[in-house]
Design an enzyme around this catalytic site. Sequence first.
Site, PDB file in Angstrom:
ATOM      1  N   THR A   1      15.052  -5.591   6.444  1.00  0.00           N
ATOM      2  CA  THR A   1      15.685  -6.860   6.077  1.00  0.00           C
ATOM      3  C   THR A   1      15.995  -6.884   4.590  1.00  0.00           C
ATOM      4  O   THR A   1      16.867  -7.637   4.157  1.00  0.00           O
ATOM      5  CB  THR A   1      14.796  -8.066   6.436  1.00  0.00           C
ATOM      6  OG1 THR A   1      13.475  -7.830   5.923  1.00  0.00           O
ATOM      7  CG2 THR A   1      14.740  -8.274   7.940  1.00  0.00           C
TER       8      THR A   1
ATOM      9  N   LYS B   1      10.125  -2.028  -1.325  1.00  0.00           N
ATOM     10  CA  LYS B   1       9.634  -2.151   0.050  1.00  0.00           C
ATOM     11  C   LYS B   1       8.247  -1.544   0.074  1.00  0.00           C
ATOM     12  O   LYS B   1       7.841  -0.883  -0.882  1.00  0.00           O
ATOM     13  CB  LYS B   1      10.575  -1.446   1.035  1.00  0.00           C
ATOM     14  CG  LYS B   1      10.990  -0.026   0.593  1.00  0.00           C
ATOM     15  CD  LYS B   1      11.948   0.623   1.567  1.00  0.00           C
ATOM     16  CE  LYS B   1      13.374   0.140   1.436  1.00  0.00           C
ATOM     17  NZ  LYS B   1      13.876  -0.534   2.612  1.00  0.00           N
ATOM     18  N   ARG B   2       7.496  -1.755   1.173  1.00  0.00           N
ATOM     19  CA  ARG B   2       6.204  -1.098   1.280  1.00  0.00           C
ATOM     20  C   ARG B   2       6.376   0.415   1.075  1.00  0.00           C
ATOM     21  O   ARG B   2       7.398   0.986   1.462  1.00  0.00           O
ATOM     22  CB  ARG B   2       5.577  -1.374   2.653  1.00  0.00           C
ATOM     23  CG  ARG B   2       5.087  -2.809   2.814  1.00  0.00           C
ATOM     24  CD  ARG B   2       4.027  -3.161   1.783  1.00  0.00           C
ATOM     25  NE  ARG B   2       2.820  -2.403   2.003  1.00  0.00           N
ATOM     26  CZ  ARG B   2       1.805  -2.822   2.751  1.00  0.00           C
ATOM     27  NH1 ARG B   2       1.832  -4.006   3.324  1.00  0.00           N
ATOM     28  NH2 ARG B   2       0.730  -2.070   2.909  1.00  0.00           N
TER      29      ARG B   2
ATOM     30  N   HIS C   1       8.577  -4.250  17.136  1.00  0.00           N
ATOM     31  CA  HIS C   1       8.947  -3.998  15.748  1.00  0.00           C
ATOM     32  C   HIS C   1       8.848  -2.558  15.321  1.00  0.00           C
ATOM     33  O   HIS C   1       9.167  -2.240  14.183  1.00  0.00           O
ATOM     34  CB  HIS C   1       8.069  -4.817  14.798  1.00  0.00           C
ATOM     35  CG  HIS C   1       8.518  -6.222  14.657  1.00  0.00           C
ATOM     36  ND1 HIS C   1       9.416  -6.626  13.712  1.00  0.00           N
ATOM     37  CD2 HIS C   1       8.195  -7.322  15.369  1.00  0.00           C
ATOM     38  CE1 HIS C   1       9.636  -7.914  13.838  1.00  0.00           C
ATOM     39  NE2 HIS C   1       8.910  -8.366  14.837  1.00  0.00           N
TER      40      HIS C   1
ATOM     41  N   LYS D   1       9.783   5.748   4.719  1.00  0.00           N
ATOM     42  CA  LYS D   1      10.771   5.030   3.899  1.00  0.00           C
ATOM     43  C   LYS D   1      11.314   5.910   2.767  1.00  0.00           C
ATOM     44  O   LYS D   1      12.297   5.585   2.121  1.00  0.00           O
ATOM     45  CB  LYS D   1      10.169   3.736   3.351  1.00  0.00           C
ATOM     46  CG  LYS D   1       9.914   2.678   4.434  1.00  0.00           C
ATOM     47  CD  LYS D   1       9.277   1.435   3.837  1.00  0.00           C
ATOM     48  CE  LYS D   1       8.904   0.381   4.860  1.00  0.00           C
ATOM     49  NZ  LYS D   1      10.001  -0.566   5.174  1.00  0.00           N
TER      50      LYS D   1
END
Length: 810
Positions: free
Chosen positions: A654, A546-547, A358, A552
Amino acid sequence: MNTWQDKEEFKSEFTKKAHILWEKDLPDLTPNEVYQTVAFMVRDLVSEDWIRTNETYAEEKAKQVYYFSIEFLLGRLLDSNLIGLGMEDVCRAGLKDLGWDLDRIIPEERDPGLGNGGLGRLAACFIDSLAALQLPGHGCSIRYQYGLFNQRIIDDQQVELPDSWLADGFPWEVKKVDKAVNVRFGGNAYMRPSEDGGLECVYEKYSSVRAVPYDVPIVGYHNHTVNTLRLWRAEYSREDMYRELSLGDRHRAFHYKNSVQLISRFLYPEDSTEEGRKLRLMQEYFMVSAGLQSIVRYYKKKIKESLYKFDQYIAIHINDTHPALVIPELMRILMDEEGLSWDAAWNVTVRTVAYTNHTILPEAMERWSIPMFKSLLPRIYLIVEELNRRWLAEVRKRFPGDEDKARDVAVLWDGQVHMAHLAVLGSHSVNGVAEIHSQILKDSTLHQFYTCFPSRFSNKTNGVSHRRWLIQSNPQLAGLLDDTIGPDWRLEAKRLIDVEKFSKDPAFLERLAQVKQTRKYILADYIQQKYEVKVDPASIFDIQIKRIHLYKRQLLNILHVLHLYYVLKANPRMQITPRTFLFGGKAAAGYGEAKQTIKLINVVARLVNNDRRIRKQMRVLFLENYNVSLGQLLFPAADVSEQISTAGKEASGTGNMKFMMNGAITLGTMDGANVEIHREVGDDNCVIFGLRANEVMDYYIHGGYSSWNMYSEDADIRQIMNSLVDGSLGNGESFGMLYDSLLDRNDEFFVLKDFKPYCQAQQEIERRYNKRLQWLHSSAVNIAHSGYFSSDRTIRQYASGIWHLKPVKS
Ligand SMILES: *Cc1c(COP(=O)(O)O)cnc(C)c1O
């Protein structure tokens, strides 16, 4: 009984059940009691199918997969189970007659706190798809008493509150006391000659933990299949407790009891201390050992075939490396308990286990210190040592003198156990989660392994359950799709492609616009209720949820917002299309930069929202406690999907797929599954910007990027950077940690490098949004092509390419 014939039957069942549970008159029930009553009724409906599904699997000796994951981020189950059973309308009508609104009862359920983010949510989508496709597959994990944490924002900052999600009970679980097993920790293990002239293992002076399973039904979609998610809870064994007590040592006895109970108390315990890390390793082995013992027991009792054929009936999948100890644990069971030789046990193990990688972030690669590993799991350590010894001997024979190669594939190296290497070595299949990610694994992260076992590697691009993320979370859009292309897409998400034929039909596009508007109003209402803030549903809803993580790049987003604010301040007559910038996500409690990013978002939000003139054109809001249920409110309301990670860093993502399925336009980098979204919809229907993964890689390898140069050459960048530390954002706030990461540490994630391209991409979004019909067309094209990103497609690929499973009709 496995249905309610009509609302009358529902009402009479409800009345009976409520009476038994609460001994109250119906009008006195609280909404939470109504929720629990319906939940227990649904569980009754499910139980017959659940038993029959298990009987069928055993009778047919169908091959079954067990999906091991340290997290399952399920979300609420009442609504999804009602939909799966086709009972939602009857339930809604029955409750209405009794004076309740199902939509007000559903939020009474707390989200089970069994996961952190994407990895856990993927596992939840996968078991949903397994049941929907009538594939024999089950989840295996831990029943954490406390979830990650509940996030509150106080004085602009994240505050972590305990998530005691089990406090009011969890109606969906069934405790199976008779299926408990013992898991052993500590003590000594050594080999001695056995009677038959070989070696046998002696394992002594260990302490035992009782693992008790709690089963949760995983309900298929209109098909009577009910699979199982088995969650293990650690309990102390009374025997051990009494033994300690009888030795007259109360202190030790209570220490034993407490340390056992800690194993399943917290999801992700603090890992910055030695104690915390040890607890995490205990969790991993606890889940793996309990899960495998119960599988082998089932195999011997129900399948009754030779253990040499284990892999013909059982597949074991590990979701990242957290469950990688299944490899030595299966070896242990096969050798120590079932008497197989090393070679036979190894063959069975490798043929049984498959591994999904992952992450390629080096800091996220799991490694354990050998001294800790050895003292906690002495028998498992002996096995890991032996498999490493045999493996390195083979490598050194094949590649004499190539110590770099040995290092790159060693399970034990530099005093550490390398879990990813253990996982690749002990699995017959290794997959990444998006095409670009799988390629990077082969080219760099696991390159040496790839040269040893090229046929083990494959790609399985992630997917999301279109049942939860479309049917359940956006019934308005689901209804429009039924009206337009018929309901086949519900069973077969690929049929969504039929929407493409209507993507230039003005009547359809008008209805699509209405659906989006409705969903934006629903979100605006929620925001009004919870935050007493008005957001304008006519503005562009631009969402990043998102986290929170540097890679990110929430920082890129908020710095653009700040820049836009300065531009509007400097040009009082300038008009932009009104925007609502929404953020959500949790930062790990010990992750300073992530927590400071949240603070920066909130500080900029106040600056913008308190400015009477600016706030007509833009609003900024950080929504607390992003979880599955909040996601179900946000994805349907989005116009713009922010997917702006540094290229090469996001394995798949996702969230990007959930937005797409709900008709949002992706604003993203060429990273993870964005690459495949872009391929599906084309340049006209998404906006791509920024460095490509190979460019990022080149900078890392050859240098040539200086964020200080960006700073000195660009006045806009200088302005936003200075404002991070000069107190101009209000109250003298300073964001030194972020400033340092961008300038002093040369901007590892290329925020400043991608800043201008991102600003231009944002302008492109605005241009496109203002061509209304074209925008709606793009939205329709995204929905039409989102079928590929259903986890049903992903699970079919796993089932045929890795697990070799076939559907079983229940
Ligand atoms: C989908 C989802 C995620 C993963 O989002 P990414 O954007 O892929 O990181 C995380 N948390 C929740 C609650 C989700 O539903």
